[in-house]
Design an enzyme around this catalytic site. Structure first.
Site, PDB file in Angstrom:
ATOM      1  N   ASP A   1      -1.422  -6.310   8.950  1.00  0.00           N
ATOM      2  CA  ASP A   1      -2.341  -5.255   8.517  1.00  0.00           C
ATOM      3  C   ASP A   1      -3.609  -5.940   8.017  1.00  0.00           C
ATOM      4  OD1 ASP A   1      -3.676  -3.078   7.549  1.00  0.00           O
ATOM      5  OD2 ASP A   1      -2.076  -2.370   6.244  1.00  0.00           O
TER       6      ASP A   1
ATOM      7  N   LYS B   1     -13.740  -0.516   5.552  1.00  0.00           N
ATOM      8  CA  LYS B   1     -14.292  -1.241   4.416  1.00  0.00           C
ATOM      9  C   LYS B   1     -15.441  -2.152   4.820  1.00  0.00           C
ATOM     10  CE  LYS B   1     -10.596   0.381   2.266  1.00  0.00           C
ATOM     11  NZ  LYS B   1      -9.687   1.362   2.876  1.00  0.00           N
TER      12      LYS B   1
ATOM     13  N   TRP C   1       0.847  -1.195   0.000  1.00  0.00           N
ATOM     14  CA  TRP C   1       0.000   0.000   0.000  1.00  0.00           C
ATOM     15  C   TRP C   1       0.880   1.242   0.000  1.00  0.00           C
ATOM     16  CZ3 TRP C   1      -2.051   2.551   4.930  1.00  0.00           C
ATOM     17  CH2 TRP C   1      -2.954   3.581   4.615  1.00  0.00           C
TER      18      TRP C   1
END
Length: 393
Positions: free
Chosen positions: A208, A243, A127
């Site tokens: 993560d 999300k 990311w």
């Protein structure tokens, strides 16, 4: 202080969104920013969230500060989501953080304070914001191989070769599922092998977990953690509700530390509190209250799970739509790997020149390197998108 400053470069993803917003083309398509879109192109507020908010509003009596690490009940519910029935023997502590990004930054500050000479290893690619977060925390960053652009899958040989040379005491950042930006995940066998390697080498995993529930299911996506729990290892987990509950602007997440004993967990958690206190002092209440309300009520939790499954299924459907649409247009290149990947993102294999042409000529916005947000593909733009991609191949 300010007169001689030059403008900083725009964020590679958020800057793309700003360009998208300014584009007057009515057919424009944004496949850059990692935000879920429903079939109409909206980022919806889930019905379960609306119901939870109504209960919060009706029962709210104070706006007083939360504790430094947030509501303990919230932390317990997050632990239930992450670890289920795993036997942790009181070895885990959880702080409510401002989203997954806040969790990563608190984790970075904690690592720097506890082990100032430790490096953090991140996947290549990863990311875009990971390196910025950990650099800001003062950590040295190393890369390990992860993605094979030829097979469009995990570079297993390179991955394990690189991690086999990580020194004891260093930290390895790992995406638990729905790897961002590639969509390529480790298999259960590879996770098991990795747990053994981490125990042997003595490095500290930092997971993560931004997309729990977007891979296979809430429970299945956290299964890799079990191998590390069983090994009695210490590790960190940053999770996010942006999300899977759609709480993007509520900035709601958590940072969990798993130690080798309850006493070690308490000692480490006390230092984590210091990192939080000097950063944002304590978390905001509303997003955490939503999550707590949903996870602690059987009916709301079932409703949320069904809504999450709907989002997950739509993303899978759009993957198939893209692959089939390109094949139907006579594209000779094999894009079937997109259907095998998981989560919102995929490395499309589009080159930077093709990405540029799509943006300048068709108003289709894709991150440099070819990463696409599959959730940005809609029934109303799929044909336009497939036509455009076919035209630049």
């Amino acid at each position: 202080m300010f007169e001689n400053r030059q403008p900083a470069p725009p964020d590679s993803i958020l800057g793309l969104t700003e360009a998208f917003k300014a584009d007057p083309n009515p057919a424009k398509v944004n496949l850059g920013v990692g935000v879920y879109k429903d079939p109409s192109g909206q980022t919806p507020v889930l019905a379960s969230v609306k119901a939870a908010e109504a209960r919060l509003l009706a029962g709210e009596t104070s706006k007083s500060y939360l504790p430094i690490t947030g509501d303990p009940a919230y932390g317990s519910l997050v632990q239930g989501m992450l670890f289920g029935e795993a036997a942790l023997d009181n070895r885990v502590r959880t702080a409510h953080t401002p989203g997954g990004t806040g969790a990563l930054r608190v984790g970075g500050d904690f690592i720097k304070a506890m082990h100032p000479d430790a490096s953090i290893w991140v996947s290549s690619p990863t990311w875009a914001n990971h390196k910025g977060i950990f650099s800001a925390a003062g950590l040295k960053i190393e890369d390990y191989r992860y993605y094979d652009p030829v097979t469009h899958a995990v570079d297993e040989e390179g991955f394990f070769e690189d991690l086999a040379r990580v020194p004891a005491g260093d930290v390895v950042l790992l995406h638990l599922c729905c790897h961002n930006p590639t969509g390529a995940d480790l298999s259960s066998e590879q996770w098991g092998r990795l747990a053994g390697l981490a125990a042997e080498r003595g490095f500290v995993p930092f997971f993560d977990f931004a997309y729990q529930g977007f891979g296979d299911s809430v429970e299945a996506d956290c299964a890799p953690l079990r191998a590390f729990v069983s090994a009695g290892m210490e590790f960190l987990v940053a999770n996010s509700f942006s999300k899977n509950v759609g709480l993007y602007n509520e900035r709601t997440g958590g940072l969990s530390i798993v130690a080798r004993s309850a006493a070690e967990a308490d000692a480490a958690f006390s230092h984590m509190k210091l990192s939080i206190r000097t950063n944002y002092s304590n978390p905001s209440s509303h997003g955490g209250g939503i999550v707590k309300t949903i996870l602690s009520d059987a009916d709301l939790k079932t409703q949320w799970m069904e809504e999450l499954a709907g989002m997950r299924d739509r993303i899978k459907e759009m993957r198939s739509t893209l692959v089939q649409g390109l094949a139907a247009r006579g594209v000779g290149q094999d894009f079937s790997f997109i259907e095998k990947q998981r989560g919102m993102f995929s490395f499309s294999s589009l080159g930077d020149e093709q990405v540029r042409c799509l943006r300048e000529e068709k108003s289709i916005y894709i991150v440099k390197g070819g990463r696409i947000n599959v959730a940005g593909i809609l029934p109303g733009n799929a044909d336009y998108l497939c036509d455009a991609i076919a035209g630049v191949l």
